[in-house]
Scaffold this active site. Structure first.
Site, PDB file in Angstrom:
ATOM      1  CG  ASP A 105      -0.099   0.024   2.525  1.00 28.47           C
ATOM      2  OD1 ASP A 105       0.668  -0.932   2.746  1.00 28.47           O
ATOM      3  OD2 ASP A 105      -0.224   0.981   3.308  1.00 28.47           O
ATOM      4  CE1 TYR A 128       9.203  -1.933   1.592  1.00 28.99           C
ATOM      5  CE2 TYR A 128       7.115  -0.837   2.054  1.00 28.99           C
ATOM      6  CZ  TYR A 128       7.828  -1.986   1.775  1.00 28.99           C
ATOM      7  OH  TYR A 128       7.171  -3.181   1.659  1.00 28.99           O
ATOM      8  CE  LYS A 132       7.282  -3.986  -2.290  1.00 32.96           C
ATOM      9  NZ  LYS A 132       7.694  -5.427  -2.359  1.00 32.96           N
TER      10      LYS A 132
END
Length: 300
Positions: A105, A128, A132
């Site tokens: 998410d 992060y 991703k």
């Protein structure tokens, strides 16, 4: 086509989710190659191609997961979460394998008021999340017809550090706990997600599941405070020992999204139901031996 008629590859197989995926595939009778970080460096393109060869489905659970650490090591995080995933996607493209890639998410801004659809614009707020997103983009670019991105969030399970386990451990050490009540999300049991990944892989092999983005989180929503209280209640502990606080009380290097609630419409296209409601999922998980062992003696 069934799980036992093709070979599956699971990367990141030693982690919390990876171990649960292996258990689910074993239950389905699948022939599986399990590779942990010590067995395969996904940033090594040649090694990845050799590992993927001969497999029909790759389930990628390998990732840099240190959210705060990524803030000071974004290049290293992106090497794993971005370049490593590109290597896997390229290898799958070369060999004809389907790729199920687990994402997060955190690729979203986390400032919405309604659940994020699978096609919502991405806008990560930390390193992060940015790392991703690079991986997601590689899958969509290289595997438009055979790449599956499954975003998850608030993951807990039996085989690794996680919020639920920490709350139960702290119950034996502290009378009360202050837990954040202004971040909203969907607590998701890793074993339930592993079941969903297995089902999606089978649907992909059967040609029933369109490629693209899916949201692999529990149905419903709560806060970390709500999750902690329900974990205590289901474990026979007094939920009043959990007290609400705000994110300002726990300053971390990486910004956390305030709203991590995802929508699940895409599963219908694959002929699959979304994951269950989070309280039911949590109740099932807490009856597993690893969680039962963490429960402190109930006070009189």
């Amino acid at each position: 086509m069934t799980a036992d008629t093709v070979r599956w590859l699971v990367t990141g197989a030693a982690g919390m989710l990876g171990r649960d995926v292996l258990a689910e595939l074993d239950a389905a009778g699948a022939e599986v190659t399990a590779l942990g970080r010590a067995d395969l460096d996904i940033t090594d393109a040649a090694a990845v191609l050799a590992a993927v060869s001969g497999h029909a489905v790759v389930v990628n659970c390998a990732a840099w997961t240190d959210v705060d650490g990524a803030e000071s090591a974004e290049q290293a995080a992106t090497e794993v979460n971005g370049t490593g995933v590109r290597n896997l996607a390229a290898a799958c493209a070369a060999t004809g394998a389907r790729l199920l890639h687990v994402s997060t998410d955190y690729v979203l801004a986390g400032d919405a008021a309604e659940p994020y659809a699978e096609d919502a614009p991405t806008a990560p707020v930390n390193a992060y999340g940015r790392s991703k997103l690079v991986g997601e983009q590689a899958v969509l670019e290289l595997l438009p017809e055979s790449g599956y991105i499954v975003r998850t969030a608030w993951l807990y399970g039996e085989h690794g550090p996680n919020f639920v386990a920490t709350m139960l451990k702290l119950a034996a050490q502290r009378d009360t706990l202050d837990v954040v009540d202004d971040q909203h999300g969907q607590p998701t049991w890793s074993r339930a997600l592993a079941r969903q990944l297995t089902a999606l892989g089978l649907a992909a092999l059967a040609g029933r599941a369109p490629a693209g983005v899916y949201h692999g989180t529990a149905t419903g929503r709560t806060t970390w405070f709500g999750l902690a209280r329900e974990s205590y209640r289901l474990s026979g502990l007094d939920p009043e020992r959990i007290r609400p606080t705000t994110s300002a009380a726990f300053v971390r290097p990486a910004v956390r999204p305030a709203f991590s609630v995802l929508a699940h419409q895409r599963w219908a296209a694959a002929g699959l139901a979304p994951l269950p409601e989070w309280p039911a999922m949590l109740a099932e998980a807490l009856e597993r031996p690893a969680f039962v062992e963490l429960r402190p003696p109930v006070r009189p």
